[in-house]
Scaffold this motif. Structure first.
Motif, short mmCIF file in Angstrom:
data_model
loop_
_atom_site.label_atom_id
_atom_site.label_comp_id
_atom_site.label_asym_id
_atom_site.label_seq_id
_atom_site.Cartn_x
_atom_site.Cartn_y
_atom_site.Cartn_z
N VAL A 55 50.50 20.59 100.29
CA VAL A 55 49.68 20.29 99.02
C VAL A 55 48.31 20.94 99.33
O VAL A 55 47.67 20.55 100.11
CB VAL A 55 49.70 18.85 98.91
CG1 VAL A 55 48.80 18.67 97.50
CG2 VAL A 55 51.13 18.27 98.63
N GLU A 59 48.18 15.97 94.10
CA GLU A 59 49.13 15.16 95.05
C GLU A 59 50.65 15.42 94.29
O GLU A 59 50.93 15.42 93.17
CB GLU A 59 48.85 13.73 94.59
CG GLU A 59 49.62 12.80 95.57
CD GLU A 59 49.23 11.38 95.44
OE1 GLU A 59 48.20 10.99 96.30
OE2 GLU A 59 49.70 10.52 94.60
N HIS A 61 54.48 14.14 95.01
CA HIS A 61 55.66 12.92 95.31
C HIS A 61 56.80 13.90 95.32
O HIS A 61 57.09 14.72 94.80
CB HIS A 61 55.62 11.97 94.05
CG HIS A 61 54.22 11.40 93.84
ND1 HIS A 61 54.06 10.21 93.00
CD2 HIS A 61 52.95 11.63 94.42
CE1 HIS A 61 53.11 9.90 93.06
NE2 HIS A 61 52.17 10.73 93.58
N ARG A 74 54.81 10.45 99.35
CA ARG A 74 53.58 10.63 98.55
C ARG A 74 52.60 11.60 99.41
O ARG A 74 52.24 11.28 100.57
CB ARG A 74 52.52 9.68 97.99
CG ARG A 74 53.36 8.84 96.94
CD ARG A 74 52.57 7.43 96.43
NE ARG A 74 53.07 7.06 95.23
CZ ARG A 74 54.30 6.39 95.22
NH1 ARG A 74 54.71 6.22 96.27
NH2 ARG A 74 54.81 5.77 94.15
N LEU A 75 52.24 12.85 98.85
CA LEU A 75 51.60 13.88 99.73
C LEU A 75 50.06 14.05 99.02
O LEU A 75 50.30 14.90 98.08
CB LEU A 75 52.36 15.21 99.86
CG LEU A 75 53.80 14.94 100.59
CD1 LEU A 75 54.41 16.24 100.32
CD2 LEU A 75 53.53 14.52 101.95
N PRO A 76 49.19 13.72 99.46
CA PRO A 76 47.80 14.01 98.81
C PRO A 76 47.39 15.43 99.38
O PRO A 76 48.16 16.00 100.26
CB PRO A 76 46.61 13.11 99.38
CG PRO A 76 47.52 12.39 100.82
CD PRO A 76 49.12 12.67 100.26
N ARG A 77 46.39 16.12 98.88
CA ARG A 77 45.92 17.38 99.06
C ARG A 77 45.76 17.62 100.80
O ARG A 77 45.24 16.51 101.38
CB ARG A 77 44.48 17.52 98.43
CG ARG A 77 43.89 18.95 98.67
CD ARG A 77 42.84 18.76 98.18
NE ARG A 77 42.07 20.37 98.56
CZ ARG A 77 40.59 20.72 98.47
NH1 ARG A 77 39.88 19.51 98.27
NH2 ARG A 77 40.33 21.86 98.90
N THR A 79 48.14 17.57 103.02
CA THR A 79 49.41 17.26 103.71
C THR A 79 50.57 17.88 103.50
O THR A 79 50.70 18.67 102.65
CB THR A 79 49.64 15.60 103.41
OG1 THR A 79 49.96 15.46 101.91
CG2 THR A 79 48.32 14.85 103.65
N ALA A 93 54.97 15.72 90.32
CA ALA A 93 53.48 15.80 90.42
C ALA A 93 53.19 14.88 89.07
O ALA A 93 52.98 15.67 88.28
CB ALA A 93 52.93 16.91 90.46
N ALA A 97 49.62 19.74 90.62
CA ALA A 97 49.27 19.78 91.90
C ALA A 97 49.40 21.41 92.05
O ALA A 97 50.24 22.02 91.49
CB ALA A 97 50.18 19.19 92.79
#
Length: 143
Positions: A55, A59, A61, A74-77, A79, A93, A97
Motif C-alpha cells: 500500500v 488503506e 482491505h 487491513r493494510l494501512p500505508r 504495509t 478500499a 488507495a
C-alpha cells in the motif's frame, strides 16, 4: 519499458482509472504494477501464483476465504501482504488507495476463478505505463 528510475507518485499521477493497473517495470518474468483503487474489486483466486500487495497511499482491505472461515486483512500505508495462491480474496478500499502489486507477467487481475466482473473493474493483465509526455492523452482516453 524504460531503464530509467520511476518515481511512483509521478507515475500514479499519469492516470485516473480505478482498478486498472499500470506496469511500472518487469523483474525477470514478473510485472511490477501500480493501481488506484476505491470501492470493491471482485472475489477471485489465482490458482498458480501468490499475489503481493504494497500500500503506497490510503488503506487497502483484503477479505479472504480460508478453510477456517472468512477474515479481513487491513493494510494501512506502507504495509505489504501476500495472498497465497489458490486463496479466494476480494480487495477493497472504502476511502481509496494506491497500491503496488508484484505478480507473474500475464496474470489476469480478476484471477482464474472469479465472480461476475462489474463494469468498474478492468479485467486486464496490466496496461503499459504512459510516460509523462503522454499523460494528458492517457487521462482523456479510457484503457
Amino acid at each position: 519499458m524504460s531503464n530509467e528510475p520511476v518515481h511512483l507518485s509521478q507515475a500514479l499521477a499519469t492516470f485516473d482509472a480505478l482498478w486498472s493497473p499500470r506496469i511500472v517495470t518487469r523483474v525477470n518474468d514478473y510485472d511490477v504494477r501500480i493501481a488506484k483503487v476505491e470501492g470493491e474489486h471482485v472475489w477471485h483466486a489465482h490458482d498458480d501464483t501468490d499475489e503481493f500487495f504494497l500500500v503506497l497511499e490510503g488503506e487497502l482491505h483484503i477479505s479472504l476465504r480460508e478453510p477456517e472461515g472468512e477474515r479481513t486483512v487491513r493494510l494501512p500505508r506502507g504495509t505489504a501482504y501476500t495472498v497465497p495462491r489458490g486463496t479466494q480474496h476480494r480487495p477493497y478500499a472504502p476511502c481509496g488507495a494506491a497500491i503496488l502489486m508484484f505478480e507473474p507477467t500475464g496474470t489476469l487481475t480478476v484471477g482464474d476463478r472469479h465472480d461476475d466482473v462489474p463494469a468498474h473493474v478492468d479485467a486486464t493483465t496490466g496496461h503499459t505505463l504512459v510516460t509523462s509526455s503522454h499523460a494528458v492523452e492517457e487521462r482523456r482516453s479510457p484503457s
